[in-house]
Design an enzyme around this catalytic site. Structure first.
Site, PDB file in Angstrom:
ATOM      1  CG  ASN A 157      -1.737   1.241   1.371  1.00  0.00           C
ATOM      2  OD1 ASN A 157      -1.843   2.021   0.431  1.00  0.00           O
ATOM      3  ND2 ASN A 157      -2.336   1.434   2.536  1.00  0.00           N
TER       4      ASN A 157
ATOM      5  CD  GLU B  90      -3.054   5.926   6.322  1.00  0.00           C
ATOM      6  OE1 GLU B  90      -3.020   5.873   5.086  1.00  0.00           O
ATOM      7  OE2 GLU B  90      -2.149   5.462   7.048  1.00  0.00           O
TER       8      GLU B  90
ATOM      9  CB  SER C 269       4.750  -1.013  12.366  1.00  0.00           C
ATOM     10  OG  SER C 269       4.354   0.330  12.526  1.00  0.00           O
TER      11      SER C 269
HETATM   12  P1  PGA Z   1       2.531   0.774   7.706  1.00  0.00           P
HETATM   13  O1  PGA Z   1       1.093   0.955   7.044  1.00  0.00           O
HETATM   14  O2  PGA Z   1       3.116  -0.519   7.203  1.00  0.00           O
HETATM   15  O3  PGA Z   1       3.327   1.979   7.241  1.00  0.00           O
HETATM   16  O4  PGA Z   1       2.330   0.762   9.189  1.00  0.00           O
HETATM   17  C1  PGA Z   1       0.247  -0.158   6.838  1.00  0.00           C
HETATM   18  C2  PGA Z   1      -1.030   0.303   6.190  1.00  0.00           C
HETATM   19  O5  PGA Z   1      -1.462   1.425   6.437  1.00  0.00           O
HETATM   20  O6  PGA Z   1      -1.636  -0.438   5.390  1.00  0.00           O
END
Ligand code: PGA
Length: 252
Positions: free
Chosen positions: A9, A97, A212
């Site tokens: 993503n 988000e 993360s």
């Molecule tokens: P991140 O985002 O790996 O930067 O924590 C994951 C996501 O929002 O799908």
């Protein structure tokens, strides 16, 4: 057996040139990635480039969002049919988000899910609790409610459904969920799918962890029995770290 997935993503990142470079390097690594489906979700504006660069490979691609109508007077929106037109196989729906920054409700997400199924896309639906909800012992209740509302009146099309458990507090923070907590929640999500659609469907639906994920923690997640792969944000922007993660998913 459920398929395994490594989903990138990219959010609102990368230029056209960077996208091209990423694709070139990824193409060279594909032989090491048999055993997982690799999916790239770039900004809409690079879907055509991904289609051109990855079109004759095993890699799939998808949108990070879509609208719930096929066409019409909806300035600024992109429909699931348009994603199909660009060769997308997947679409991420209900990312936190979008829920938090763009104000998407479960009712909106439910309409988008219906439209995605209708267009023949595989929705990757994101669910997950905030830190406050986890601290108040509400994580399961929140995730269950999201699933029930987001999937309300929907029977997943035979081409499939993917769920991503993404605790909000773990996204982009560098603080990942423990693999034990992720496994417990993902097993709980599978239970909810059993209640909604029966055991066979629940057993065959891939459920990913996101939040993360990095090259140094993916192996622990993949050792858990219900975790079928990852939705990767920040660490998917660097092609080498993404390849390392995808390789760990492929090799489980
Ligand atoms: P991140 O985002 O790996 O930067 O924590 C994951 C996501 O929002 O799908």
């Amino acid at each position: 057996m459920r398929k395994k997935l490594a989903v990138a993503n990219w959010k609102m990142n990368k230029t056209r040139t960077e996208t091209q470079q990423f694709c070139q390097e990824l193409r060279q690594a594909l032989e090491q990635l048999h055993g997982t489906e690799v999916v790239i979700c770039p900004p809409y504006t690079y879907l055509d480039l991904i289609a051109e660069q990855m079109g004759n490979t095993s890699v799939s691609w998808g949108g990070q969002n879509c609208f719930w109508e096929e066409q019409g007077a909806y300035t600024g929106e992109i429909s699931p049919l348009m994603l199909r037109d660009l060769g997308c196989r997947y679409v991420i729906i209900g990312h936190s988000e979008r829920r938090q920054v763009l104000g998407e409700t479960d009712a909106v997400i439910n309409r988008k899910m219906a439209a995605a199924f209708q267009a023949g896309l595989i929705p990757i639906i994101c669910v997950g609790e905030t830190l406050q909800e986890r601290e108040n012992n509400l994580a399961r209740e929140v995730v269950k409610e999201q699933l029930v509302q987001d999937l309300h009146n929907l029977v997943p099309a035979s081409h499939g459904l993917v769920i991503a458990y993404e605790p909000v507090w773990a996204i982009g923070t560098g603080v990942n969920a423990s693999c034990d907590d992720a496994q417990q929640m993902i097993a709980f999500i599978r239970e909810q799918l059993t209640n909604l659609y029966g055991e066979d469907r629940a057993a065959s639906t891939p459920i990913l962890y996101g939040g993360s994920v990095r090259p140094d923690n993916i192996t622990e997640f993949m050792a858990e029995k219900d975790i079928d792969g990852a939705l990767i944000g920040g660490a998917s922007l660097d092609v080498n770290s993404f390849i390392t993660i995808a390789r760990s998913i492929a090799n489980v």
